[in-house]
Enzyme design. Sequence first.
Site, mmCIF file in Angstrom:
data_model
loop_
_atom_site.group_PDB
_atom_site.id
_atom_site.type_symbol
_atom_site.label_atom_id
_atom_site.label_comp_id
_atom_site.label_asym_id
_atom_site.label_seq_id
_atom_site.Cartn_x
_atom_site.Cartn_y
_atom_site.Cartn_z
ATOM 1 N N SER A 206 0.686 -1.554 0.424
ATOM 2 C CA SER A 206 -0.303 -0.067 0.255
ATOM 3 C C SER A 206 1.168 0.440 0.032
ATOM 4 O O SER A 206 2.159 1.192 0.213
ATOM 5 C CB SER A 206 -0.921 0.169 1.513
ATOM 6 O OG SER A 206 -1.894 1.249 1.003
ATOM 7 N N TYR B 264 -1.945 0.335 10.490
ATOM 8 C CA TYR B 264 -2.550 -0.755 9.522
ATOM 9 C C TYR B 264 -1.109 -0.606 8.016
ATOM 10 O O TYR B 264 -0.508 -0.854 7.447
ATOM 11 C CB TYR B 264 -3.256 0.295 8.809
ATOM 12 C CG TYR B 264 -3.904 -0.489 6.996
ATOM 13 C CD1 TYR B 264 -4.002 -1.639 6.491
ATOM 14 C CD2 TYR B 264 -3.737 0.540 6.050
ATOM 15 C CE1 TYR B 264 -3.754 -1.657 4.994
ATOM 16 C CE2 TYR B 264 -3.684 0.355 4.323
ATOM 17 C CZ TYR B 264 -3.963 -0.820 3.843
ATOM 18 O OH TYR B 264 -3.972 -0.764 2.960
#
Length: 700
Positions: free
Chosen positions: A577, A590
């Site tokens: 990501s 995250y």
Amino acid sequence: MLKSLETQLLESRWDDEVAKGMSESELLLYRSNILGADKRVTNYGGGNTSAKVMEADPLTGAQVEVLWVKGSGGDIGSIKMDGFATLYMDKLRALKGLYRGVAFEDEMVSYLPHCTFRLNPRAASIDTPLHAYVPRKHVDHVHADAIIAIAASDNSKELTQEIFGNRIGWLPWKRPGFELGLWLEKFCRENPEADGVVLESHGLFTWADTAKECYDQTIDVINVATRWLAERSAGVPAFGGAIHESLPAAARREVAARLMPAIRGFVSDNQHMVGHFNDSDAVLEFVNARDMEALAALGTSCPDHFLRTKIRPLVVPFDPAQNNILAVLSELPDQVAAYREAYAAYYARCKHDDSPALRDPNAVVYLVPGVGMITFAKDKATARISGEFYVNAINVMRGASAVSTYQGLPEQEAFDIEYWLLEEAKLQRMPKPKSLAGRVALVTGGAGGIGAATAERFLAEGACVVLADINEDSLASTQERLSERFGADVVRSVVMNVTREEAVAAAFAEASVEFGGVDILVSNAGIASSAPIEETSLALWNKNMDILSTGYFLVSRAAFKLMRVQDMGGAVVFVASKNGLAASPNAAAYCTAKASEIHLARCLALEGAEAGIRVNVVNPDAVLRGSKIWEGDWLEQRAGTYGTDKDGLEEMYRQRSLLKRSVLPEDIAEACYFFAADASSKSTGNIINVDAGNVQAFTR
């Protein structure tokens, strides 16, 4: 015999209501499809059918006789109208005046295009004269196991006479071509009452004046042979009786999962090969039998069989009673090398001055006592079909050895078929393989938007794909959708939790049994969470780390183990990501887990380089459409973080990017494809950001 006589006998599939009103050519198609629907009648791609039909000539309007016959490379079970070649019968008859004898019969193939009716682009096959010169309107040629069992017996002429009397004749072995077509014509002229002929070591020809009569004739002749074989072989132990016992089904797959990646590595020197495993009752009966090795060494008889399976298989010396898998694996390199040397010697003994060059010398078929049969080929469908052909050969050997002595084709005849210049020309016309042909990919999170899009991209380039996901319902629907588009052969799925070692190991074992191994891992399984640090619970922190860090470690470790066994290199792609490089508010768990992924990839790139295993990262950002992680609380939480609503979040992300564009699952799939394909063969330890431009995530 494995089945009762009642289950062995063929039932008529002809339906008069369905056939009502069909033209002669349509009846040919109908007959062909129902014959080819049963592998006991003929194997995939084997056999051919024809009809001589009166048609209006496109130039003169006069009625002319036209031969409709299965075109080159077709399959009668799945053929459509455009799969038939159409040729003027008067021109085919005129070819006899050009024939210069057996030494020149191959040149007759070049004349067939001059006989084409209505400029039909479907190429006529080498078998065209076999149908053209039989003086009956409808002709079937099939490779029924029961018939070839008779044809492959050393006294096949006598057995044919005993079973059929004068109804069915017999012709000695002759390679398909113009000369055999003339032989068939001569037989028909001299035996006008005969309904067909058995070709030694080859198959059956039957004929009649209507499509239905021809179909009924074919089914009845096969059933007569089947009934005779069953009665004659009753009480005779198949293949000399069993000397091994089969392992339980799960244990058989465990052994296959150990063997297949190792074999795959040995046979993929020239191109990546794909495997298929078959442990059907017929296969197990054969591999467990006393006479298996002796019969396997004789090779197959029918030309269609050994064109798909090579002249003989490789018998793996596994002992199910001892479970000596480690010894087998250690001896496998020498065994494979010995097979290659024997195949090269066969080529050297039999080659002609104009023979094509030596082809791949590796075995196609591997027989494993107590376990089953493994086949390898350039793609999954061919590997499966090769196995089906060898099952046909097993059935033939069972029948022939029970009532007589089985015989394979003489070695030189087998070579002359395998290295036939016409067969070589057909191989040379094959389309160039796609970029991922023969590759096997395992995609975690395969039921989500990015995972499914990546699988679709790989499948479009010729790969086989194993979809792994924890969501069973989504997994099933994704597999169904991709199978409908690309075929059931190339798509498999496995329910897998990436945080469980045993589940990960089972998934890679399943990939090994289904396809032979894994070349590409796309580690894409994911979740997302959003919370200020003081509201981030330990459970939430650990959940992110378990899935996005530990899960990627477990899946990569399993991939590395398997890829090292194959010794073919490999490609590992992490879908991480933008948040692994750029900090984001209210997403510490995250972001940290994604950063862990990226650094794990760097470490693995170092470890995998010496084995040719490349490890790279794709960093998406804001892929909302189709993404599972945006379906729950994450979407609402991120919308709250940025002070917008759900509908405005995608526009906010688009405007935040430098390029002002939305990022779609297909965009991530394209980057994954680049890292999986040979185009990036000199890239490892790299990152591609697919985020429409985010300055915080620039890697330099």
